[in-house]
Design a protein around this motif. Structure first.
Motif, PDB file in Angstrom:
ATOM      1  N   TRP A 290      40.056  36.147  35.081  1.00 44.13           N
ATOM      2  CA  TRP A 290      41.048  37.146  35.494  1.00 44.13           C
ATOM      3  C   TRP A 290      40.733  37.639  36.903  1.00 44.13           C
ATOM      4  O   TRP A 290      41.617  37.744  37.766  1.00 44.13           O
ATOM      5  N   ALA A 291      39.455  37.945  37.140  1.00 40.03           N
ATOM      6  CA  ALA A 291      39.039  38.436  38.452  1.00 40.03           C
ATOM      7  C   ALA A 291      39.256  37.380  39.532  1.00 40.03           C
ATOM      8  O   ALA A 291      39.690  37.689  40.646  1.00 40.03           O
ATOM      9  N   ARG A 292      38.978  36.132  39.218  1.00 40.86           N
ATOM     10  CA  ARG A 292      39.169  35.051  40.188  1.00 40.86           C
ATOM     11  C   ARG A 292      40.645  34.869  40.522  1.00 40.86           C
ATOM     12  O   ARG A 292      41.005  34.641  41.678  1.00 40.86           O
ATOM     13  N   LEU A 293      41.498  34.959  39.517  1.00 34.30           N
ATOM     14  CA  LEU A 293      42.933  34.822  39.767  1.00 34.30           C
ATOM     15  C   LEU A 293      43.457  35.944  40.652  1.00 34.30           C
ATOM     16  O   LEU A 293      44.459  35.768  41.361  1.00 34.30           O
ATOM     17  N   LEU A 294      42.776  37.082  40.606  1.00 34.53           N
ATOM     18  CA  LEU A 294      43.177  38.209  41.448  1.00 34.53           C
ATOM     19  C   LEU A 294      42.402  38.255  42.758  1.00 34.53           C
ATOM     20  O   LEU A 294      42.432  39.253  43.483  1.00 34.53           O
ATOM     21  N   GLY A 295      41.728  37.180  43.066  1.00 35.01           N
ATOM     22  CA  GLY A 295      41.148  37.020  44.397  1.00 35.01           C
ATOM     23  C   GLY A 295      39.747  37.545  44.592  1.00 35.01           C
ATOM     24  O   GLY A 295      39.257  37.566  45.734  1.00 35.01           O
TER      25      GLY A 295
ATOM     26  N   PRO B 117      35.848  37.247  44.851  1.00 37.17           N
ATOM     27  CA  PRO B 117      34.878  36.162  45.020  1.00 37.17           C
ATOM     28  C   PRO B 117      33.840  36.199  43.909  1.00 37.17           C
ATOM     29  O   PRO B 117      33.846  37.099  43.059  1.00 37.17           O
ATOM     30  N   LEU B 118      32.935  35.237  43.924  1.00 33.45           N
ATOM     31  CA  LEU B 118      31.907  35.171  42.892  1.00 33.45           C
ATOM     32  C   LEU B 118      31.117  36.471  42.812  1.00 33.45           C
ATOM     33  O   LEU B 118      30.793  36.958  41.720  1.00 33.45           O
ATOM     34  N   ALA B 119      30.825  37.055  43.977  1.00 30.09           N
ATOM     35  CA  ALA B 119      30.037  38.290  44.018  1.00 30.09           C
ATOM     36  C   ALA B 119      30.764  39.453  43.364  1.00 30.09           C
ATOM     37  O   ALA B 119      30.139  40.447  42.983  1.00 30.09           O
ATOM     38  N   GLY B 120      32.084  39.347  43.243  1.00 28.54           N
ATOM     39  CA  GLY B 120      32.853  40.398  42.588  1.00 28.54           C
ATOM     40  C   GLY B 120      33.249  40.046  41.166  1.00 28.54           C
ATOM     41  O   GLY B 120      33.319  40.919  40.296  1.00 28.54           O
ATOM     42  N   SER B 121      33.505  38.759  40.907  1.00 29.34           N
ATOM     43  CA  SER B 121      33.994  38.356  39.592  1.00 29.34           C
ATOM     44  C   SER B 121      32.914  38.434  38.515  1.00 29.34           C
ATOM     45  O   SER B 121      33.214  38.737  37.353  1.00 29.34           O
ATOM     46  N   VAL B 122      31.664  38.179  38.897  1.00 29.67           N
ATOM     47  CA  VAL B 122      30.584  38.267  37.908  1.00 29.67           C
ATOM     48  C   VAL B 122      30.346  39.714  37.474  1.00 29.67           C
ATOM     49  O   VAL B 122      30.307  39.995  36.265  1.00 29.67           O
ATOM     50  N   PRO B 123      30.204  40.672  38.402  1.00 27.13           N
ATOM     51  CA  PRO B 123      30.105  42.077  37.956  1.00 27.13           C
ATOM     52  C   PRO B 123      31.326  42.530  37.172  1.00 27.13           C
ATOM     53  O   PRO B 123      31.203  43.332  36.229  1.00 27.13           O
ATOM     54  N   TYR B 124      32.496  42.048  37.548  1.00 25.69           N
ATOM     55  CA  TYR B 124      33.713  42.389  36.813  1.00 25.69           C
ATOM     56  C   TYR B 124      33.586  41.951  35.350  1.00 25.69           C
ATOM     57  O   TYR B 124      33.908  42.714  34.427  1.00 25.69           O
ATOM     58  N   ALA B 125      33.109  40.726  35.139  1.00 32.22           N
ATOM     59  CA  ALA B 125      32.921  40.227  33.778  1.00 32.22           C
ATOM     60  C   ALA B 125      31.860  41.030  33.031  1.00 32.22           C
ATOM     61  O   ALA B 125      31.982  41.260  31.819  1.00 32.22           O
ATOM     62  N   LEU B 126      30.835  41.475  33.735  1.00 27.18           N
ATOM     63  CA  LEU B 126      29.781  42.258  33.099  1.00 27.18           C
ATOM     64  C   LEU B 126      30.298  43.625  32.641  1.00 27.18           C
ATOM     65  O   LEU B 126      29.842  44.153  31.621  1.00 27.18           O
ATOM     66  N   VAL B 127      31.236  44.201  33.387  1.00 31.03           N
ATOM     67  CA  VAL B 127      31.853  45.452  32.947  1.00 31.03           C
ATOM     68  C   VAL B 127      32.640  45.218  31.654  1.00 31.03           C
ATOM     69  O   VAL B 127      32.611  46.041  30.729  1.00 31.03           O
TER      70      VAL B 127
ATOM     71  N   PHE C 128      45.393  47.759  40.396  1.00 32.19           N
ATOM     72  CA  PHE C 128      45.875  48.130  39.072  1.00 32.19           C
ATOM     73  C   PHE C 128      45.644  47.001  38.068  1.00 32.19           C
ATOM     74  O   PHE C 128      45.180  47.239  36.941  1.00 32.19           O
ATOM     75  N   LEU C 129      45.955  45.773  38.454  1.00 26.29           N
ATOM     76  CA  LEU C 129      45.775  44.650  37.539  1.00 26.29           C
ATOM     77  C   LEU C 129      44.299  44.401  37.233  1.00 26.29           C
ATOM     78  O   LEU C 129      43.946  43.998  36.119  1.00 26.29           O
ATOM     79  N   LEU C 130      43.445  44.630  38.213  1.00 29.45           N
ATOM     80  CA  LEU C 130      42.007  44.498  37.950  1.00 29.45           C
ATOM     81  C   LEU C 130      41.557  45.524  36.917  1.00 29.45           C
ATOM     82  O   LEU C 130      40.801  45.200  35.991  1.00 29.45           O
ATOM     83  N   LEU C 131      42.010  46.762  37.058  1.00 25.35           N
ATOM     84  CA  LEU C 131      41.663  47.794  36.082  1.00 25.35           C
ATOM     85  C   LEU C 131      42.272  47.474  34.716  1.00 25.35           C
ATOM     86  O   LEU C 131      41.620  47.622  33.678  1.00 25.35           O
ATOM     87  N   ALA C 132      43.513  47.024  34.731  1.00 27.43           N
ATOM     88  CA  ALA C 132      44.197  46.709  33.469  1.00 27.43           C
ATOM     89  C   ALA C 132      43.532  45.544  32.754  1.00 27.43           C
ATOM     90  O   ALA C 132      43.541  45.479  31.516  1.00 27.43           O
ATOM     91  N   GLY C 133      42.964  44.622  33.520  1.00 29.62           N
ATOM     92  CA  GLY C 133      42.314  43.471  32.908  1.00 29.62           C
ATOM     93  C   GLY C 133      41.217  43.865  31.941  1.00 29.62           C
ATOM     94  O   GLY C 133      41.070  43.267  30.864  1.00 29.62           O
ATOM     95  N   TRP C 134      40.436  44.882  32.308  1.00 28.31           N
ATOM     96  CA  TRP C 134      39.388  45.348  31.389  1.00 28.31           C
ATOM     97  C   TRP C 134      39.993  45.853  30.089  1.00 28.31           C
ATOM     98  O   TRP C 134      39.505  45.536  29.005  1.00 28.31           O
ATOM     99  N   VAL C 135      41.068  46.620  30.212  1.00 26.68           N
ATOM    100  CA  VAL C 135      41.715  47.169  29.015  1.00 26.68           C
ATOM    101  C   VAL C 135      42.272  46.047  28.146  1.00 26.68           C
ATOM    102  O   VAL C 135      42.047  45.996  26.927  1.00 26.68           O
ATOM    103  N   VAL C 136      42.994  45.130  28.761  1.00 28.04           N
ATOM    104  CA  VAL C 136      43.659  44.050  28.031  1.00 28.04           C
ATOM    105  C   VAL C 136      42.644  43.162  27.312  1.00 28.04           C
ATOM    106  O   VAL C 136      42.814  42.811  26.136  1.00 28.04           O
ATOM    107  N   LEU C 137      41.572  42.815  28.005  1.00 27.02           N
ATOM    108  CA  LEU C 137      40.614  41.868  27.430  1.00 27.02           C
ATOM    109  C   LEU C 137      39.728  42.523  26.375  1.00 27.02           C
ATOM    110  O   LEU C 137      39.466  41.921  25.322  1.00 27.02           O
TER     111      LEU C 137
END
Length: 269
Positions: free
Chosen positions: A43-48, A50-60, A107-116
């Motif tokens: 989800w994070a990668r589709l929203l642009g 990078p690896l340095a951001g998408s991995v912490p995003y997944a950890l949240v 908004f979509l990045l924040l919503a992704g956590w809720v949705v998943l």
């Protein structure tokens, strides 16, 4: 390609089926948690990011699942926000097709956590209703998708969302819906044996007519979930959400239709 698809499917079945049928609900929840975390990364990668951001995003996302698993967050806390997202934001995104940039991207990045995390909560709760109940929820989505594919191939004329997914047609969507209702009718005719199914729970709670309406809503939002992810991929310039599942694309490619359906089901029941 076919060999790769089959091999990947066999590996996935070797992981999921023992966890589902032989494991405890907790063990199954851990397997699903892995899929959710990888889906968050995609989800994070589709929203642009990078690896340095998408991995912490997944950890949240992992932290949200862990908090739900441990009971720190109520097991159904994010179901209603996720349903609101799909009921309102899903159709809006397909209609307006806003670019994934600026405030909308945030908004979509924040919503992704809720949705998943909500998807994990929903599948965890569904498993506690029984293996058969959970499988019946998955079968509704699979039947809607398969019916849409074959009906679209045979009768498809009018494009459903040509700017997002040119292969989908209104006739295909109707075919998937009719297949779900036909399968529900068969389940009702056979009668209840053993564990409850989604159909039996809906009929017991709402009656036949309203139960059919609920199934119709689930079919509609399975399509919304599919198209929503296709829209994200199209704007990101990607064919698949990732290459994590060789021959099948990514995790989101496999669960996109389930993301709206799972929380909706658990609010219905």
């Amino acid at each position: 390609m076919l060999k790769t698809r089959v091999l990947t499917a066999l590996i996935l079945l070797a992981i999921v089926l023992p966890a589902l049928f032989l494991g405890t609900p907790g063990q199954f929840g851990l397997v699903v948690a892995l899929a959710v975390i990888l889906g968050a990364w995609e989800w994070a990668r589709l929203l642009g990011l990078p690896l340095a951001g998408s991995v912490p995003y997944a950890l949240v996302a992992l932290a949200g699942v862990a908090a739900s698993y441990a009971g720190v967050i109520p097991s159904s806390a994010w179901l209603s926000p996720a349903v609101l997202f799909w009921l309102l934001i899903g159709p809006y995104t397909l209609w307006r097709k806003p670019q994934t940039s600026g405030a909308w991207r945030v908004f979509l990045l924040l919503a992704g956590w809720v949705v998943l995390v909500a998807a994990w909560q929903a599948i965890w709760l569904a498993r506690q209703h029984g293996v058969i109940f959970l499988l019946s929820v998955l079968v509704v989505v699979w039947l809607a998708d398969s019916g849409a594919y074959f009906a679209g191939k045979a009768f498809g004329r009018r494009k459903l969302a040509p700017g997002i997914s040119p292969g989908k047609t209104w006739e295909g969507a109707a075919g998937g819906w009719l297949l779900v209702l036909l399968a529900a009718a068969v389940v009702m005719l056979i009668g209840r044996h053993g564990e409850p199914t989604l159909v039996s729970v809906l009929v017991d709670r709402f009656g036949v007519a309203t139960g059919a309406v609920c199934l119709t809503i689930l079919v509609i939002y399975s399509i919304v979930g599919d198209l929503f992810e296709s829209q994200l991929k199209r704007q990101a310039g990607r064919k698949d959400s990732s290459g994590l599942l060789p021959g099948h694309g990514g995790i989101l490619d496999r669960i996109d239709a389930l993301l709206p359906v799972l929380p909706l089901v658990m609010l219905f029941v």
